[in-house]
Design a protein around this motif. Structure first.
Motif, PDB file in Angstrom:
ATOM      1  N   GLU A  51      -4.596  -4.016   2.288  1.00 36.70           N
ATOM      2  CA  GLU A  51      -3.950  -4.230   3.595  1.00 36.70           C
ATOM      3  C   GLU A  51      -2.661  -5.032   3.543  1.00 36.70           C
ATOM      4  OE1 GLU A  51      -6.660  -5.649   2.445  1.00 36.70           O
ATOM      5  OE2 GLU A  51      -6.480  -7.793   2.816  1.00 36.70           O
ATOM      6  N   SER A  52      -2.421  -5.776   2.457  1.00 32.18           N
ATOM      7  CA  SER A  52      -1.259  -6.674   2.474  1.00 32.18           C
ATOM      8  C   SER A  52      -0.725  -6.906   1.061  1.00 32.18           C
ATOM      9  CB  SER A  52      -1.690  -8.026   3.078  1.00 32.18           C
ATOM     10  OG  SER A  52      -2.676  -8.627   2.239  1.00 32.18           O
ATOM     11  N   ARG A  55      -3.115  -8.930  -0.944  1.00 29.13           N
ATOM     12  CA  ARG A  55      -4.254  -8.183  -1.501  1.00 29.13           C
ATOM     13  C   ARG A  55      -3.835  -7.435  -2.760  1.00 29.13           C
ATOM     14  NH1 ARG A  55      -8.701  -9.928  -0.836  1.00 29.13           N
ATOM     15  NH2 ARG A  55      -8.240 -10.176   1.369  1.00 29.13           N
ATOM     16  N   ASP A 128     -12.051 -15.466  -2.946  1.00 34.95           N
ATOM     17  CA  ASP A 128     -11.081 -15.338  -1.849  1.00 34.95           C
ATOM     18  C   ASP A 128     -11.678 -15.724  -0.506  1.00 34.95           C
ATOM     19  OD1 ASP A 128      -9.772 -12.459  -0.084  1.00 34.95           O
ATOM     20  OD2 ASP A 128      -9.157 -14.552   0.035  1.00 34.95           O
ATOM     21  N   ARG A 129     -12.727 -15.051  -0.066  1.00 38.54           N
ATOM     22  CA  ARG A 129     -13.331 -15.323   1.237  1.00 38.54           C
ATOM     23  C   ARG A 129     -14.824 -15.612   1.047  1.00 38.54           C
ATOM     24  NH1 ARG A 129     -10.932 -10.285   4.939  1.00 38.54           N
ATOM     25  NH2 ARG A 129      -8.732 -10.608   4.479  1.00 38.54           N
ATOM     26  N   ARG A 186      -8.196 -20.251   9.885  1.00 42.05           N
ATOM     27  CA  ARG A 186      -6.789 -20.586  10.120  1.00 42.05           C
ATOM     28  C   ARG A 186      -6.546 -20.874  11.608  1.00 42.05           C
ATOM     29  NH1 ARG A 186      -4.503 -16.011   5.851  1.00 42.05           N
ATOM     30  NH2 ARG A 186      -4.922 -17.273   3.998  1.00 42.05           N
ATOM     31  N   ASN A 236      -0.797 -14.270   8.309  1.00 42.00           N
ATOM     32  CA  ASN A 236      -0.286 -13.927   6.972  1.00 42.00           C
ATOM     33  C   ASN A 236       1.152 -13.435   7.045  1.00 42.00           C
ATOM     34  OD1 ASN A 236      -0.583 -11.228   7.845  1.00 42.00           O
ATOM     35  ND2 ASN A 236      -1.252 -10.549   5.819  1.00 42.00           N
ATOM     36  N   ASP A 264       0.529 -17.404   3.269  1.00 47.46           N
ATOM     37  CA  ASP A 264       0.422 -16.619   2.035  1.00 47.46           C
ATOM     38  C   ASP A 264       1.492 -17.018   1.026  1.00 47.46           C
ATOM     39  OD1 ASP A 264      -0.868 -13.266   2.961  1.00 47.46           O
ATOM     40  OD2 ASP A 264      -1.853 -15.177   2.543  1.00 47.46           O
TER      41      ASP A 264
HETATM   42  C1  GZL Z   1      -6.654 -14.971   2.146  1.00 41.64           C
HETATM   43  C2  GZL Z   1      -6.823 -13.464   2.159  1.00 41.64           C
HETATM   44  C3  GZL Z   1      -6.032 -12.876   3.274  1.00 41.64           C
HETATM   45  C4  GZL Z   1      -4.533 -13.057   3.120  1.00 41.64           C
HETATM   46  C5  GZL Z   1      -4.038 -11.793   3.707  1.00 41.64           C
HETATM   47  O1  GZL Z   1      -7.324 -15.516   1.046  1.00 41.64           O
HETATM   48  O2  GZL Z   1      -8.183 -13.125   2.308  1.00 41.64           O
HETATM   49  O3  GZL Z   1      -6.284 -11.474   3.297  1.00 41.64           O
HETATM   50  O4  GZL Z   1      -4.031 -14.197   3.760  1.00 41.64           O
HETATM   51  C6  GZL Z   1      -5.019 -10.801   3.106  1.00 41.64           C
HETATM   52  O5  GZL Z   1      -2.709 -11.469   3.397  1.00 41.64           O
HETATM   53  O6  GZL Z   1      -4.950  -9.576   3.715  1.00 41.64           O
END
Ligand code: GZL
Length: 330
Positions: A51-52, A55, A128-129, A186, A236, A264
């Motif tokens: 998506e970004s 990523r 990451d999450r 956030r 982001n 980011d």
């Molecule tokens: C953050 C990540 C987020 C980013 C975005 O750790 O999970 O997901 O901030 C990405 O750019 O899509």
């Protein structure tokens, strides 16, 4: 009486038969079972999607690091869908990988599949999450940023910038993917920080799903509905970059008419910051690959690892972005 040639032929057939039977007992790569143990660790990784820019950098870090570490990587792109991540994790369990790692697209709904991995004796690493599971035994560790801190740093910078304001400062917020840890955290960190100045008000907040297209579309709506927008806080860079197009099309100057804060610090975001179109970025590092591979080896070796590993990151103003850009890795 059996002729010699017949006996030899018969013996060859029996031997071949025994060999085939033996191989079948070791599992068959066609059925997805783990191939005969070649000594290489196998990591099953489920990625959110693509998506970004963040990523993409994160995926590259994981793939390059697995190769460098000699770890066999089974990589799945979930295209932003939780059901695809759950399916991938089940496939990894069936394939008897050594370790499973994933970046959960949303915080909730993971307990069942994580328990299946635990029952199969396959350790799980969150990267990451994180997830909101109450049962912390369902994963070995969570390696990633502190998203509340990122939002707080963004809010604190704005409070400092607008401390002389005598009237309302109207903020619009582009949230990340609904239900994701970065979006939830956030938003919380930013909201808590700007509460220090009652002039700072979030007048509109909506998800742009972490994409440029989403940021542009939602910013167009914000601009149509709100004649006075002073600040954009985007969760982001990519949504901020999409919003730039909408702001410019509306005849406003990004970075001047509308102060823009993002999170980011990917290359295109840092370039916009250096060019004065963005005003502040809180960094979120995607380069988790090397640490992840080290953790995979430690977990497989039965070593104790910390249950939380926070990635270290900073913040950037325009001048700092100009200085940092030449040496940025992503
Ligand atoms: C953050 C990540 C987020 C980013 C975005 O750790 O999970 O997901 O901030 C990405 O750019 O899509």
């Amino acid at each position: 009486m059996l002729t010699k040639s017949f006996t030899r032929r018969g013996l060859a057939v029996v031997t071949a038969g025994l060999l085939v039977a033996g191989m079948a007992a070791c599992g068959n790569s066609d059925t997805g079972d783990k191939p005969a143990d070649d000594g290489k660790l196998t990591l099953g990784f489920s990625q959110v999607g693509a998506e970004s820019g963040w990523r993409t950098a994160n995926t590259n870090s994981i793939k390059e690091s697995a190769t460098a570490a000699g770890i066999e990587l089974k990589f799945d792109d979930a295209q932003g869908k939780q059901e695809n991540q759950i399916k991938a994790i089940r496939n990894f369990i069936q394939q008897k990988v050594d370790v499973i790692a994933f970046s959960p697209v949303v915080e909730s709904g993971w307990d069942t599949v994580l328990k299946e991995a635990k029952d199969a004796g396959i350790p799980v690493i969150l990267t990451d999450r994180s997830v909101d599971s109450a049962d912390k035994s369902l994963f070995k560790t969570f390696i990633g940023s502190d998203f509340v801190k990122e939002g707080k740093l963004a809010g604190e910078w704005l409070v400092e910038q607008k401390k002389a304001a005598t009237g309302p400062v109207n903020i619009v917020e582009l949230q990340g993917t609904t239900g994701s840890a970065p979006a939830n955290d956030r938003k919380k960190g930013f909201g808590d920080a700007i509460a220090a100045n009652p002039n700072l008000k979030v007048i509109a907040s909506q998800t742009g799903d972490f994409t440029r297209a989403g940021g542009k579309a939602v910013m167009e709506q914000f601009l149509k509905a709100n004649p006075k927008i002073d600040v954009l806080f985007a969760h982001n860079d990519d949504m901020g970059l999409g919003a730039l197009e909408a702001i410019t099309a509306a005849g406003k100057v990004p970075g001047k008419d509308i102060t823009i804060i993002t999170i980011d610090a990917v290359h295109d975001g840092m370039q916009a910051l250096a060019d004065g179109k963005f005003n502040f970025i809180a960094e979120c590092s995607p380069l988790l690959g090397p640490q992840l591979m080290d953790l995979v080896k430690k977990v497989k070796a039965g070593e104790t690892i910390p249950t939380r590993i926070e990635t270290q990151e900073g913040t950037f103003t325009s001048e700092q972005a100009k200085a940092a850009l030449p040496t940025r890795k992503y």
